[in-house]
Write a protein that holds these residues in place. Structure first.
Motif, PDB file in Angstrom:
ATOM      1  N   ALA A  18      67.207  58.415   3.061  1.00 14.02           N
ATOM      2  CA  ALA A  18      66.378  58.903   1.970  1.00 14.02           C
ATOM      3  C   ALA A  18      66.429  57.878   0.848  1.00 14.02           C
ATOM      4  N   VAL A  19      65.296  57.688   0.179  1.00 15.48           N
ATOM      5  CA  VAL A  19      65.194  56.621  -0.812  1.00 15.48           C
ATOM      6  C   VAL A  19      64.196  57.017  -1.882  1.00 15.48           C
ATOM      7  N   SER A  20      64.417  56.545  -3.107  1.00 15.63           N
ATOM      8  CA  SER A  20      63.463  56.767  -4.184  1.00 15.63           C
ATOM      9  C   SER A  20      63.445  55.554  -5.100  1.00 15.63           C
ATOM     10  N   SER A  21      62.304  55.351  -5.768  1.00 16.18           N
ATOM     11  CA  SER A  21      62.136  54.153  -6.592  1.00 16.18           C
ATOM     12  C   SER A  21      61.046  54.356  -7.629  1.00 16.18           C
ATOM     13  N   SER A  22      61.065  53.513  -8.639  1.00 16.21           N
ATOM     14  CA  SER A  22      59.950  53.457  -9.579  1.00 16.21           C
ATOM     15  C   SER A  22      58.754  52.720  -8.991  1.00 16.21           C
ATOM     16  N   SER A  23      58.964  51.983  -7.916  1.00 14.08           N
ATOM     17  CA  SER A  23      57.889  51.245  -7.255  1.00 14.08           C
ATOM     18  C   SER A  23      57.114  52.161  -6.310  1.00 14.08           C
ATOM     19  N   PRO A  24      55.861  51.849  -6.016  1.00 15.10           N
ATOM     20  CA  PRO A  24      55.097  52.675  -5.078  1.00 15.10           C
ATOM     21  C   PRO A  24      55.549  52.462  -3.639  1.00 15.10           C
ATOM     22  N   ALA A  25      55.408  53.515  -2.832  1.00  9.82           N
ATOM     23  CA  ALA A  25      55.586  53.451  -1.375  1.00  9.82           C
ATOM     24  C   ALA A  25      56.911  52.821  -0.965  1.00  9.82           C
ATOM     25  N   VAL A  26      57.998  53.207  -1.610  1.00 12.08           N
ATOM     26  CA  VAL A  26      59.288  52.558  -1.361  1.00 12.08           C
ATOM     27  C   VAL A  26      59.754  52.727   0.076  1.00 12.08           C
ATOM     28  N   ALA A  27      59.511  53.888   0.686  1.00 14.33           N
ATOM     29  CA  ALA A  27      60.033  54.125   2.041  1.00 14.33           C
ATOM     30  C   ALA A  27      59.375  53.226   3.070  1.00 14.33           C
ATOM     31  N   ALA A  28      58.173  52.740   2.796  1.00 16.43           N
ATOM     32  CA  ALA A  28      57.494  51.854   3.734  1.00 16.43           C
ATOM     33  C   ALA A  28      58.210  50.527   3.885  1.00 16.43           C
ATOM     34  N   ARG A  29      58.972  50.127   2.868  1.00 23.89           N
ATOM     35  CA  ARG A  29      59.631  48.827   2.880  1.00 23.89           C
ATOM     36  C   ARG A  29      61.137  48.896   3.086  1.00 23.89           C
ATOM     37  N   CYS A  30      61.732  50.072   2.822  1.00 20.06           N
ATOM     38  CA  CYS A  30      63.185  50.112   2.659  1.00 20.06           C
ATOM     39  C   CYS A  30      63.939  50.985   3.658  1.00 20.06           C
ATOM     40  N   ALA A  31      63.285  51.898   4.364  1.00 20.77           N
ATOM     41  CA  ALA A  31      63.983  52.880   5.196  1.00 20.77           C
ATOM     42  C   ALA A  31      63.827  52.565   6.679  1.00 20.77           C
ATOM     43  N   TYR A  32      64.964  52.417   7.372  1.00 19.38           N
ATOM     44  CA  TYR A  32      64.958  52.068   8.796  1.00 19.38           C
ATOM     45  C   TYR A  32      66.020  52.880   9.521  1.00 19.38           C
ATOM     46  N   ALA A  33      65.681  53.408  10.681  1.00 18.31           N
ATOM     47  CA  ALA A  33      66.645  54.151  11.489  1.00 18.31           C
ATOM     48  C   ALA A  33      66.212  54.081  12.947  1.00 18.31           C
ATOM     49  N   ARG A  34      67.186  54.124  13.835  1.00 15.12           N
ATOM     50  CA  ARG A  34      66.915  54.078  15.268  1.00 15.12           C
ATOM     51  C   ARG A  34      67.851  55.053  15.972  1.00 15.12           C
ATOM     52  N   ALA A  35      67.282  55.899  16.818  1.00 20.33           N
ATOM     53  CA  ALA A  35      68.057  56.918  17.518  1.00 20.33           C
ATOM     54  C   ALA A  35      69.202  56.297  18.298  1.00 20.33           C
ATOM     55  N   GLN A  36      70.381  56.913  18.196  1.00 16.88           N
ATOM     56  CA  GLN A  36      71.587  56.516  18.911  1.00 16.88           C
ATOM     57  C   GLN A  36      72.080  55.109  18.548  1.00 16.88           C
ATOM     58  N   VAL A  37      71.567  54.564  17.446  1.00 16.82           N
ATOM     59  CA  VAL A  37      71.978  53.230  16.987  1.00 16.82           C
ATOM     60  C   VAL A  37      72.517  53.294  15.562  1.00 16.82           C
ATOM     61  N   GLY A  38      71.692  53.682  14.608  1.00 11.90           N
ATOM     62  CA  GLY A  38      72.137  53.694  13.232  1.00 11.90           C
ATOM     63  C   GLY A  38      71.000  53.816  12.247  1.00 11.90           C
ATOM     64  N   ALA A  39      71.328  53.635  10.977  1.00  5.88           N
ATOM     65  CA  ALA A  39      70.358  53.676   9.889  1.00  5.88           C
ATOM     66  C   ALA A  39      70.668  52.562   8.903  1.00  5.88           C
ATOM     67  N   VAL A  40      69.622  51.995   8.327  1.00 11.39           N
ATOM     68  CA  VAL A  40      69.749  50.887   7.383  1.00 11.39           C
ATOM     69  C   VAL A  40      68.766  51.097   6.237  1.00 11.39           C
ATOM     70  N   ALA A  41      69.204  50.803   5.026  1.00 11.63           N
ATOM     71  CA  ALA A  41      68.311  50.706   3.879  1.00 11.63           C
ATOM     72  C   ALA A  41      68.388  49.289   3.337  1.00 11.63           C
ATOM     73  N   SER A  42      67.231  48.668   3.156  1.00 16.90           N
ATOM     74  CA  SER A  42      67.139  47.313   2.599  1.00 16.90           C
ATOM     75  C   SER A  42      66.353  47.404   1.308  1.00 16.90           C
ATOM     76  N   GLN A  43      66.953  47.004   0.181  1.00 19.45           N
ATOM     77  CA  GLN A  43      66.315  47.219  -1.110  1.00 19.45           C
ATOM     78  C   GLN A  43      66.697  46.113  -2.099  1.00 19.45           C
ATOM     79  N   ASN A  44      66.125  46.202  -3.284  1.00 18.70           N
ATOM     80  CA  ASN A  44      66.311  45.228  -4.375  1.00 18.70           C
ATOM     81  C   ASN A  44      65.732  43.865  -3.989  1.00 18.70           C
TER      82      ASN A  44
END
Length: 224
Positions: A18-44
């Protein structure tokens, strides 16, 4: 300009971001997850290649800390990047480069990592981790609780305008990928409303993809 949480449900193995930002459409650039592997957030000063690369590394057997260390060593301009990861064993890791914007910090525990930049208070990520660990129920519910806790602890230095929630489990696609790409009012509350609408239908959409014969009614005119 962003705060986020990556997490694993210890009971189900589901991953979420889950992610939130002052920028538009933040989840399109920052939220990544893969079943049975993990989750990653890339930001700033976001590098959207870091999320898929981190997941690829974990799919090949790297732990979340190992994947983050590899990305720190091999990525470009990592002094500007912020990266959060959690793996299928619940190991978590954070990288925050020294050129991250404004007040930045991170916090982690087993099955969860939280971080942010341009924060109203440095303690926001720890408040998020505490909220996640104390929350119960569906992973999506726990992520919403965590994002609300971020706001209560100070959130971003200015107003946030976009938010997103992504969940993965046993299938190869996200079972939830909800986005509020721009709101003048609180996008986290809008995301909460969207999740409350979607949650009761989540399993039905998975069933429809796997076996339409077993699917419940679609609830549209002409369908019984």
């Amino acid at each position: 300009m962003t705060f986020s949480v990556v997490a694993r449900c210890a009971e189900t193995g589901m991953f979420g971001v889950a992610v939130s930002s002052s920028s538009p459409a933040v989840a399109a650039r920052c939220a990544y997850a893969r079943a049975q592997v993990g989750a990653v957030a890339s930001q700033n000063v976001t590098d959207p290649t870091l999320g898929p690369r981190g997941l690829d590394l974990m799919a090949l057997g790297a732990s979340a800390p190992e994947a983050v260390n590899i990305l720190k060593a091999s990525g470009t301009h990592m002094d500007y990047r912020q990266l959060l990861a959690v793996d299928k064993q619940g190991r978590s890791a954070i990288h925050s480069g020294p050129n991250a914007l404004g007040v930045w910090s991170g916090a982690l525990a087993e099955n969860v990592a939280c971080g942010g930049n341009m924060l109203g208070e440095a303690g926001v990520p720890q408040a998020m981790v505490d909220a996640f660990l104390n929350a119960t129920g569906h992973l999506g519910d726990r992520l919403i609780v965590t994002m609300r806790a971020a706001l209560a602890a100070g959130g971003e230095a200015g107003p946030v305008h976009s938010a997103g929630l992504k969940l993965v489990r046993e299938v190869s696609w996200p079972v939830a990928d909800l986005r509020v790409d721009w709101r003048e009012d609180c996008p986290i509350e809008a995301l909460s409303t969207l999740w409350a609408l979607y949650r009761p239908q989540l399993d039905d959409y998975v069933t429809r993809a796997l076996n339409p014969v077993a699917a419940p009614s679609y609830g549209v005119p002409g369908n019984e």
